[in-house]
Design a protein around this motif. Structure first.
Motif, short mmCIF file in Angstrom:
data_model
loop_
_atom_site.label_atom_id
_atom_site.label_comp_id
_atom_site.label_asym_id
_atom_site.label_seq_id
_atom_site.Cartn_x
_atom_site.Cartn_y
_atom_site.Cartn_z
N VAL A 1 0.00 -3.00 5.86
CA VAL A 1 -1.22 -3.66 4.91
C VAL A 1 -2.05 -2.94 3.92
O VAL A 1 -2.09 -1.63 3.98
N HIS A 2 -2.29 -3.67 2.90
CA HIS A 2 -2.93 -3.12 1.98
C HIS A 2 -4.15 -2.61 2.17
O HIS A 2 -5.16 -3.26 2.94
N GLY A 3 -4.54 -1.16 1.75
CA GLY A 3 -5.94 -0.51 2.17
C GLY A 3 -7.27 -1.57 2.69
O GLY A 3 -7.61 -1.48 3.44
N ALA B 1 1.00 -1.08 0.06
CA ALA B 1 -0.13 -0.19 -0.08
C ALA B 1 0.78 1.18 -0.06
O ALA B 1 2.06 1.13 0.71
N ASP B 2 0.31 2.21 -0.60
CA ASP B 2 1.09 3.59 -0.71
C ASP B 2 0.81 4.18 0.94
O ASP B 2 -0.16 4.14 1.45
N LEU B 3 2.04 4.79 1.39
CA LEU B 3 1.90 5.33 2.60
C LEU B 3 0.82 6.58 2.56
O LEU B 3 0.75 7.52 1.89
N GLU C 1 -9.00 -2.45 5.82
CA GLU C 1 -10.40 -2.22 6.29
C GLU C 1 -11.01 -3.39 6.79
O GLU C 1 -11.75 -3.50 8.01
N TYR C 2 -10.66 -4.52 6.21
CA TYR C 2 -11.13 -5.89 6.65
C TYR C 2 -10.69 -6.23 7.93
O TYR C 2 -11.57 -6.48 8.99
N ILE C 3 -9.49 -5.97 8.39
CA ILE C 3 -9.15 -6.26 9.94
C ILE C 3 -9.95 -5.38 10.76
O ILE C 3 -10.34 -5.98 11.66
N LEU C 4 -10.05 -4.15 10.42
CA LEU C 4 -10.64 -3.30 11.44
C LEU C 4 -12.16 -3.56 11.59
O LEU C 4 -12.76 -3.76 12.50
#
Length: 301
Positions: free
Chosen positions: A74-76, A63-65, A80-83
């Motif tokens: 982690v890729h965006g 993922a871009d910073l 989002e899935y993790i959260l």
């Protein structure tokens, strides 16, 4: 397919914290198996159940910073899935309310709060350790402080040190509403004077866990003080040790040309600290790519 080296270091540390003796592993060639065996006592036993077959190759793009949050690896969509699927559903109601108030009141400064998944990880670690006496250096509005207090037993105690009492008072109503205010001893002070007083008192070497989230140029000095206060086998955790990813890049790198000057100003301090920790044989250590980087140090002697 092998477990990454830093993950293996963490799992090894975790097994020692747990005093594990009997474990099981399912799959692959044995890197984590060997690390586990090395972590177990001489009378420990590990069961390995073969190699998993037909495991698909999965490649996640880097993922871009984003300077609006502290997640680096982690890729965006994965973040989002993790959260959404794991962290937020288990977030305590008062932690959720404090997170939302901090974002509303503090704006961009709310990034100073520990991320939700990191706080949950630290909470679980404290419970695994059966920690009762902890310290937090750098409090802000108190998200990680509240998470810690919720994880401690009813007779647990966390010493919280910060010069900014106003920020702490933002979180105080949520701490009180959660019913854990009696576990927290907030000290409005320069941290070094408090640490020196503790070192010179009978409370020396008695903390189970110390969390450091303060000025990065002071991390090396904090480490020497904390090593005199944490018990043997206890944990010192240092936040932001990847420092928005700047530790891996030069200031002239185009990818990070837009990074704030304040990040570059402290980058060298973080790099020097990371070099110190990896060469400090008094601790077992691992650098985790959670949030903005989290370094765990387990005191060996």
């Amino acid at each position: 397919m092998n477990v990454p080296a830093n993950e293996t270091q963490f799992l090894s540390m975790l097994l020692k914290i747990m005093n594990a003796k009997k474990t099981m592993e399912i799959g692959f060639t044995g890197y984590s198996l060997l690390a586990t065996a090395l972590a177990l006592p001489d009378d420990g036993r590990k069961y390995n159940i073969g190699e998993l077959s037909q495991v698909p190759e999965i490649i996640f793009p880097m993922a871009d910073l984003s300077l609006n949050h502290k997640y680096l690896i982690v890729h965006g969509p994965v973040l989002e899935y993790i959260l959404e699927k794991n962290a937020y559903p288990r977030e305590h109601q008062q932690l959720k309310e404090l997170r939302e108030v901090t974002a509303e009141k503090c704006g961009k400064r709310s990034v100073m709060s520990v991320p939700v998944d990191e706080a949950q990880f630290l909470s679980m670690l404290l419970r695994i350790m059966n920690a009762k006496k902890t310290m937090e250096i750098g409090v802000f509005t108190g998200y990680s402080l509240l998470a810690t207090a919720l994880a401690l037993p009813d007779d647990g105690q966390v010493t919280a040190i910060d010069l900014d009492k106003e920020a702490y008072e933002t979180g105080l109503p949520f701490i009180q509403k959660a019913g854990v205010g009696h576990k927290i001893n907030f000290i409005q002070s320069d941290a070094f004077s408090v640490l020196d007083d503790l070192i010179n008192s009978e409370e020396n070497s008695s903390f189970d866990f110390i969390f450091v989230d303060a000025e990065k140029e002071d991390y090396m000095k904090f480490h020497e003080k904390a090593m005199k206060l944490v018990r043997i086998g206890g944990i010192i955790a240092y936040d932001n040790t990847l420092w928005l990813g700047s530790v891996a890049y030069g200031q002239d790198d185009e990818k990070y040309s837009g990074m704030p000057e304040s990040i570059w100003k402290s980058k060298d301090f973080v790099v020097q600290f990371n070099e110190l920790i990896v060469s400090d044989h008094r601790v077992e250590t691992c650098l985790l790519s959670v949030g903005d980087g989290l370094t765990l140090c387990r005191r060996l002697y």
